[in-house]
Design a protein around this motif. Structure first.
Motif, mmCIF file in Angstrom:
data_model
loop_
_atom_site.group_PDB
_atom_site.id
_atom_site.type_symbol
_atom_site.label_atom_id
_atom_site.label_comp_id
_atom_site.label_asym_id
_atom_site.label_seq_id
_atom_site.Cartn_x
_atom_site.Cartn_y
_atom_site.Cartn_z
ATOM 1 N N ASP A 160 -5.698 -7.549 3.790
ATOM 2 C CA ASP A 160 -5.419 -6.318 3.058
ATOM 3 C C ASP A 160 -3.919 -6.063 2.928
ATOM 4 O O ASP A 160 -3.464 -5.488 1.938
ATOM 5 C CB ASP A 160 -6.106 -5.143 3.763
ATOM 6 N N ALA A 161 -3.160 -6.485 3.918
ATOM 7 C CA ALA A 161 -1.707 -6.342 3.885
ATOM 8 C C ALA A 161 -1.100 -7.313 4.876
ATOM 9 O O ALA A 161 -1.782 -7.811 5.777
ATOM 10 C CB ALA A 161 -1.298 -4.902 4.221
ATOM 11 N N ALA A 162 0.187 -7.580 4.687
ATOM 12 C CA ALA A 162 0.910 -8.461 5.608
ATOM 13 C C ALA A 162 2.315 -7.917 5.798
ATOM 14 O O ALA A 162 2.925 -7.386 4.857
ATOM 15 C CB ALA A 162 0.965 -9.890 5.073
ATOM 16 N N ALA B 57 7.270 -3.532 -1.983
ATOM 17 C CA ALA B 57 6.714 -3.369 -0.632
ATOM 18 C C ALA B 57 6.145 -1.960 -0.473
ATOM 19 O O ALA B 57 6.687 -0.986 -1.016
ATOM 20 C CB ALA B 57 7.779 -3.626 0.423
ATOM 21 N N LEU B 58 5.069 -1.845 0.274
ATOM 22 C CA LEU B 58 4.459 -0.542 0.509
ATOM 23 C C LEU B 58 5.326 0.316 1.426
ATOM 24 O O LEU B 58 5.288 1.537 1.364
ATOM 25 C CB LEU B 58 3.061 -0.721 1.104
ATOM 26 N N THR C 216 12.302 -5.834 6.953
ATOM 27 C CA THR C 216 10.927 -6.313 6.929
ATOM 28 C C THR C 216 10.102 -5.288 6.162
ATOM 29 O O THR C 216 10.365 -4.088 6.215
ATOM 30 C CB THR C 216 10.403 -6.470 8.367
ATOM 31 N N GLY C 217 9.083 -5.770 5.435
ATOM 32 C CA GLY C 217 8.260 -4.863 4.650
ATOM 33 C C GLY C 217 6.788 -5.183 4.771
ATOM 34 O O GLY C 217 6.405 -6.263 5.224
ATOM 35 N N VAL C 218 5.984 -4.224 4.369
ATOM 36 C CA VAL C 218 4.542 -4.421 4.296
ATOM 37 C C VAL C 218 4.177 -4.669 2.836
ATOM 38 O O VAL C 218 4.487 -3.847 1.964
ATOM 39 C CB VAL C 218 3.774 -3.200 4.831
ATOM 40 N N TYR C 219 3.540 -5.802 2.575
ATOM 41 C CA TYR C 219 3.175 -6.207 1.219
ATOM 42 C C TYR C 219 1.658 -6.331 1.119
ATOM 43 O O TYR C 219 0.962 -6.567 2.113
ATOM 44 C CB TYR C 219 3.818 -7.550 0.869
ATOM 45 N N SER C 220 1.160 -6.179 -0.098
ATOM 46 C CA SER C 220 -0.278 -6.313 -0.314
ATOM 47 C C SER C 220 -0.550 -6.789 -1.731
ATOM 48 O O SER C 220 0.148 -6.399 -2.676
ATOM 49 C CB SER C 220 -0.984 -4.980 -0.076
ATOM 50 N N ALA C 221 -1.554 -7.646 -1.851
ATOM 51 C CA ALA C 221 -2.019 -8.066 -3.174
ATOM 52 C C ALA C 221 -3.184 -7.207 -3.640
ATOM 53 O O ALA C 221 -3.646 -7.345 -4.769
ATOM 54 C CB ALA C 221 -2.436 -9.535 -3.139
ATOM 55 N N ARG C 222 -3.651 -6.305 -2.775
ATOM 56 C CA ARG C 222 -4.841 -5.506 -3.072
ATOM 57 C C ARG C 222 -4.568 -4.017 -3.179
ATOM 58 O O ARG C 222 -5.283 -3.308 -3.893
ATOM 59 C CB ARG C 222 -5.903 -5.713 -1.977
ATOM 60 N N LEU C 223 -3.555 -3.533 -2.452
ATOM 61 C CA LEU C 223 -3.339 -2.103 -2.307
ATOM 62 C C LEU C 223 -2.040 -1.675 -2.981
ATOM 63 O O LEU C 223 -1.091 -2.452 -3.099
ATOM 64 C CB LEU C 223 -3.277 -1.725 -0.824
ATOM 65 N N THR C 224 -2.008 -0.424 -3.395
ATOM 66 C CA THR C 224 -0.772 0.163 -3.905
ATOM 67 C C THR C 224 -0.200 1.188 -2.937
ATOM 68 O O THR C 224 0.896 1.692 -3.150
ATOM 69 C CB THR C 224 -1.011 0.834 -5.265
#
Length: 264
Positions: free
Chosen positions: A191-193, A210-211, A110-118
């Motif tokens: 902000d993230a999912a 993924a972050l 499982t990962g943390v993804y974001s369209a806004r953050l790097t």
């Protein structure tokens, strides 16, 4: 139930190999359920190896997770391979299924993804994170966020942890619980999912972006599941042994470039 001559020959061949007298139903193909996405590729590769040993297997993909255990419990499947122990235990408790876990298979990070953050260090004060709404994967998401240093869980929080078990939330983050399949489409609005790999891949997300991702030590590794009444089916045991073989391990490592991790 009709049995073709080809199926009968395969069954007899397997019985001779194992020294067992197989029941009539053993001539039918094994039906193995899996969630849609990369897991099925591994099972189909294993099915090719099994076919060389006279075991025919049909891999059936589902887009709705709860239906996979339901199909297994009702006899429409012989086994499934898509879930970790906490999810299986939750299903058994909630729905009364007489299912049993088998050997471990893979870690699907499982990962943390974001369209806004790097980076997760860029999470804003009062930001919003979407997490799965089923109990086992909600806890999984929270432990991953704790590993990333975003939150802190109460001491002793286990695999049933919820947002009520937060001991520290320095950014005052808000958590939105959504169906796992909806998490990728939520990315423009949060902000993230925290997204499981199969839904990330189906949505076109690259796990390498993924972050943060789980590693091979995740307690949420997948397991095989069967009904109690067919757990000793010799064909299933052979199929699972083939799945956990060096050949399939090499296939996983090569095909998925480290984004899916074998447990053997």
């Amino acid at each position: 139930m009709k049995t073709t001559r080809r199926h009968l020959i395969a069954a007899l061949g397997l019985g001779a190999t194992l020294g067992l007298a197989l029941p009539a139903w053993a001539a039918d193909p094994l039906k193995i359920g899996v969630s849609a996405g990369p897991y099925g590729d591994i099972l189909r590769h294993t099915a090719e190896l099994a076919a060389a040993q006279g075991i025919e297997a049909e891999i059936i993909e589902f887009t709705d997770w709860p239906l996979i255990n339901e199909a297994l419990a009702h006899g429409d499947l012989d086994a499934n391979n898509f879930q970790h122990i906490p999810y299986l235990q939750n299903q058994i408790t909630a729905r009364g299924f007489d299912l049993v876990p088998g050997p471990a298979s893979i870690v699907v990070p499982t990962g943390v993804y974001s369209a806004r953050l790097t980076s997760l260090t860029d999470l804003p004060e009062g930001g919003t994170i979407a997490i799965p709404n089923d109990p086992s994967n909600a806890a999984r998401a929270l432990f991953l966020l704790e590993k990333a240093g975003v939150i802190r869980l109460k001491e002793g929080a286990g695999i049933t942890a919820t947002v009520l078990d937060l001991a520290g939330n320095p950014r005052n983050l808000r958590f939105v619980e959504l169906d796992a399949a909806q998490l990728p489409t939520s990315l423009p609005d949060v902000d993230a999912a925290v997204i499981t790999l199969n839904y990330a891949v189906l949505a076109g997300l690259d796990p390498r972006t993924a972050l943060i991702l789980e590693d091979e030590h995740s307690r949420w590794h997948l397991v095989w599941a069967t009904r109690r009444d067919n757990a000793d089916d010799p064909r299933l045991k052979t199929f699972i042994d083939l799945y956990r073989s060096p050949e399939v391990k090499e296939f996983i490592l090569t095909r998925f470039d480290g984004t899916i991790l074998p447990t053997w």
